[in-house]
Write an enzyme that holds these catalytic residues in place. Structure first.
Site, PDB file in Angstrom:
ATOM      1  N   ASP A 445       6.580 -71.888 -20.281  1.00 19.90           N
ATOM      2  CA  ASP A 445       7.735 -71.071 -20.575  1.00 19.90           C
ATOM      3  C   ASP A 445       7.182 -69.682 -20.889  1.00 19.90           C
ATOM      4  OD1 ASP A 445      10.332 -70.295 -21.327  1.00 19.90           O
ATOM      5  OD2 ASP A 445       9.776 -70.579 -23.431  1.00 19.90           O
ATOM      6  N   ASP A 630       8.610 -73.793 -26.310  1.00 19.77           N
ATOM      7  CA  ASP A 630       8.758 -73.590 -27.751  1.00 19.77           C
ATOM      8  C   ASP A 630       9.362 -74.788 -28.475  1.00 19.77           C
ATOM      9  OD1 ASP A 630      11.415 -73.564 -27.267  1.00 19.77           O
ATOM     10  OD2 ASP A 630      11.721 -71.463 -27.677  1.00 19.77           O
ATOM     11  N   ASP A 634      13.328 -75.531 -24.979  1.00 21.29           N
ATOM     12  CA  ASP A 634      12.743 -76.216 -23.833  1.00 21.29           C
ATOM     13  C   ASP A 634      12.677 -77.725 -24.031  1.00 21.29           C
ATOM     14  OD1 ASP A 634      12.174 -73.863 -22.356  1.00 21.29           O
ATOM     15  OD2 ASP A 634      10.587 -73.448 -23.784  1.00 21.29           O
TER      16      ASP A 634
END
Lengths: 736, 47
Positions: A445, A630, A634
């Site tokens: 991410d 995180d 996510d």
């Protein structure tokens, strides 16, 4: 102050204490983790489970750590009734009283050492007294002297077998009562046979004595067990230090000076003082200008960190500055970062990976086979040469005990988890480590993972007649209450505007009504004129603020790239691990970041479902995917990937349903993950292979009568030792 | 050789004494932390 309740445990029904020893879990239920004394074996485990079945659900007992985990419904069952039931059945629960638990552990370790000492003294003396009989049948010795030597051996072997060897005898009795067999059974059986046959021969005044073999067996075996438990303790040390760091009292700064209170009576908002050298008792906001703290326990970071006023201090970190510091309590008890890490690690220790269960089952079958084989050997030799029957059967029992086999996997796993924890990677699900060895793709991410968590507002370009402050205040009102990093960037610009009918679409934007006008804040494809300003060390996300259909302003939100992101990506490429960037941000900032870091594949504008679909597609193509995110936004991605690694921020640690937790906030630790997983697997395989090869080698020798019982005892202990030492042969991870 | 009839029981008694002393020493915590004693020496303020 506190009324004396009906049971001494009723104090734990007070909400503040109950909340500090248990965590909320599914539905209304809470999950508690306790230490329990008196649980020694599988039979005890099933007793505890039967005992608690009417009261609580999902009972897990960890024999190695002597811990008990269960879920209970506070509406239906009081915690004190569970504790009282345990206590009444002889399993003393350890709630918060970590000192008592440490005492119990220490007493057990002392007893173990004392037993080894007694076994060593007795074994040596027995050996001396047995020596005159070596190489002859004793007929050369004067009968009265022979009888003295033989009965003294008996006398000395008795404490060795029944005091030093007691754990094996008691363990065997327990498993047999539970209708199972484990390693203690062949051990206890061989001890009792050797001791009994020898004692009978002393009384008869003739025949071979096995006291020397029996005492030496006890000595070697307790030595091997001692080393094994030492290495287990070393591996579980991180967890124990975490548990030990939990403080029970705190110093509250009040109107009438400082007072020391039990932690349970500290409330959120209290101001607490921590003197130099002491641990911070709760999570809270620092009130002093700056403080120096040692957070090694929580993050693995060995250097002291400096925290400034307003920053969050974590329970369990040490004040290593020169003066006392003050903090305002923000989260207490089970909500603290420390308690959550402890909970996750303890739960991970309870989990037994599938291959471990398979190995245990093999070991169980193996033991039954050994028992049968020993009986068959005795029978065979009885017909060939009855004098050797006992010795051959003893050798088979002793030599082929699959101790090494059952130690093979857990020790390697424990050592590997310990190494990873030291580098700031907590293994929440040990099962994941076996998949990690095949890793070939890492999906990152962007925000909060490759870039720093905290974003700042950069350039604001007004497109209509509004000033910068007003724009940001509108944004702050729209994003208020959201936990996304972008939302937090606007927090400091909040002027208290009220936004109504706020709706947010992950990855797209938020909309709401302020003062009767409809506003929309979302991702913009590019800044005006198509230019984009990725600054030297920052990736920018352009946002567009609209009022009705009118464009008000472009706002750039900046996130500095983590310093260790580029080296990590390079290290992953070096290992031929593919790296992909999946982000909800716009195409341009995502590409800019990817270019800087050398990431070859980028997918921008991805919503959580799209990220998950992308990972599923990768898995369909046969890739083994590690997702790094995180943990909150996510969560589906981390759950869907083969291995999910969360970079948790703030208090919501246990909510991140990830396999790995990067608590050290250092990305660099990820570079060696696959290598470590492969090393753990290799150690396990080596250990299993060694254990099987050893048993395959000695079994024919023992059956053939070529192996004397004492030689068998030596071989068995050495084979366990090889496994213990081999498991420790893992490289240390350097995170930086 | 007759002296062995005295010495062996005597040795056994001494062994028992040694075992008791060892068990006492271990149980009273003298073997708990063998490193700490060495580290405690430069500590000016024992607690």
């Amino acid at each position: 102050m506190a009324a004396v309740g009906l049971s001494p445990w009723s104090v734990y029904d007070r909400p503040e204490l109950r909340d500090s020893v248990s965590q909320p879990s599914a539905g209304n239920s809470r999950e508690a983790l306790l230490g329990v004394d008196g649980v020694h074996c599988a039979a005890c485990v099933s007793r505890v489970e039967r005992l608690l079945a009417p009261l609580v659900t999902q009972v897990h007992v960890n024999l190695a750590a002597r811990t008990l985990q269960f879920r209970f419904d506070p509406e239906r069952v009081s915690l004190s009734s569970v504790l009282a039931a345990l206590d009444a059945a002889g399993f003393e629960p350890q709630v918060l009283a970590q000192d008592a638990r440490l005492t119990a552990r220490r007493a057990a370790a002392r007893e173990q050492l004392a037993r080894i000492g007694v076994a060593a003294l007795c074994a040596m003396q027995v050996m001396m007294l047995a020596w005159p009989f070596y190489g002859n049948d004793g007929s050369v010795i004067e009968p009265a002297m022979a009888q003295l030597l033989r009965s003294t051996q008996w006398l000395l072997a008795t404490p060795a077998v029944f005091y030093a060897g007691w754990p094996f005898l008691a363990g065997a009795a327990r498993t047999l009562r539970a209708g199972r067999v484990d390693m203690d059974v062949p051990i206890a059986l061989s001890l009792l046979i050797a001791y009994g046959a020898s004692a009978a021969n002393v009384l008869r005044g003739e025949g071979i004595l096995y006291f020397d073999s029996a005492t030496m067996f006890v000595l070697l075996l307790s030595g091997a067990r001692y080393l094994e438990s030492r290495s287990r303790i070393a591996a579980g040390g991180h967890l124990r230090r975490l548990v030990g760091a939990r403080k029970l009292t705190a110093v509250r700064v009040g109107e009438h000076g400082d007072e020391t209170l039990p932690l349970a009576s500290i409330a959120i908002g209290d101001v607490l003082r921590v003197v130099p050298g002491e641990a911070v008792p709760v999570d809270g906001e620092l009130l002093d200008v700056a403080a120096e703290l040692d957070e090694a326990l929580l993050s693995g970071e060995s250097r002291p960190v400096v925290r400034c006023a307003g920053e969050r201090l974590l329970a369990g970190s040490l004040n290593v500055g020169g003066s006392a510091l003050c903090l305002r309590a923000e989260s207490l008890g089970a909500d603290t970062w420390l308690a959550q890490i402890t909970h996750i690690l303890a739960a991970a220790q309870q989990e037994r990976p599938a291959y471990q269960r398979r190995l245990d089952r093999w070991a169980g079958i193996f033991i039954v086979a050994v028992l049968l084989l020993a009986a068959a050997t005795a029978l065979l030799w009885w017909h060939l040469d009855s004098a050797h029957a006992l010795s051959a059967a003893l050798s088979v029992l002793v030599a082929s005990c699959p101790c090494a086999l059952s130690l093979a996997a857990p020790l390697a796993l424990a050592a590997g988890s310990g190494r990873l924890a030291a580098a700031g990677v907590l293994v929440a699900r040990p099962q994941a480590l076996s998949r990690l060895a095949a890793l070939d793709t890492v999906v990152f991410d962007k925000t909060g993972t490759l870039t720093e968590t905290s974003l700042t507002v950069g350039e604001v370009e007004a497109l209509a007649e509004v000033d910068r402050g007003r724009c940001l205040a509108i944004c702050a009102a729209l994003e208020r209450g959201l936990l996304h990093p972008i939302a937090l960037a606007f927090q400091s610009h909040d002027r208290g505007l009220l936004a109504e009918q706020v709706s947010s679409q992950p990855g797209q934007g938020v909309a709401g009504v302020i003062d009767g006008r409809r506003y929309w804040l979302g991702a913009a494809e590019s800044a005006p004129g198509g230019r984009l300003l990725p600054q030297a060390d920052a990736a920018a996300t352009p946002l567009l603020l609209r009022r009705d259909e009118q464009m008000l302003a472009y706002i750039e939100v900046l996130a500095p790239v983590r310093a260790d992101a580029a080296p990590l990506i390079a290290a992953l490429h070096e290992q031929d691990i593919g790296v992909q960037l999946l982000t909800g941000d716009g195409v341009l900032p995502a590409n800019a970041l990817a270019d800087r870091l050398g990431i070859d594949k980028v997918d921008a504008r991805m919503q959580p479902e799209a990220k998950l679909a992308h990972v599923r597609e990768l898995q369909r193509q046969g890739h083994v995917v590690l997702a790094v995110g995180d943990g909150i936004n996510d969560a589906p991605l981390l759950a869907g990937a083969d291995i999910g690694c969360a970079m948790p921020d703030g208090a919501a640690l246990t909510q991140a349903r990830a396999d790995l937790l990067l608590v050290g906030n250092r990305l660099g630790s990820l570079a060696a993950l696959r290598h470590m997983a492969r090393m753990i697997r290799r150690r396990t395989m080596q250990n299993v292979g060694w254990a099987l090869a050893y048993n395959a080698f000695v079994l024919p020798l023992a059956i053939g009568g070529a192996l004397t019982p004492w030689l068998a005892a030596l071989g068995m202990s050495l084979s366990s030792l090889v496994v213990v030492v081999n498991a420790q042969r893992l490289p240390r991870l350097r995170a930086d | 050789m007759e002296i062995l009839f005295l010495l062996i029981p005597l040795g056994t008694v001494l062994l028992a004494a040694a075992a008791f002393v060892l068990v006492w020493a271990v149980r009273s915590g003298q073997y708990d932390d063998l490193d700490e004693i060495a580290r405690r020496m430069p500590d000016d303020e024992p607690d």
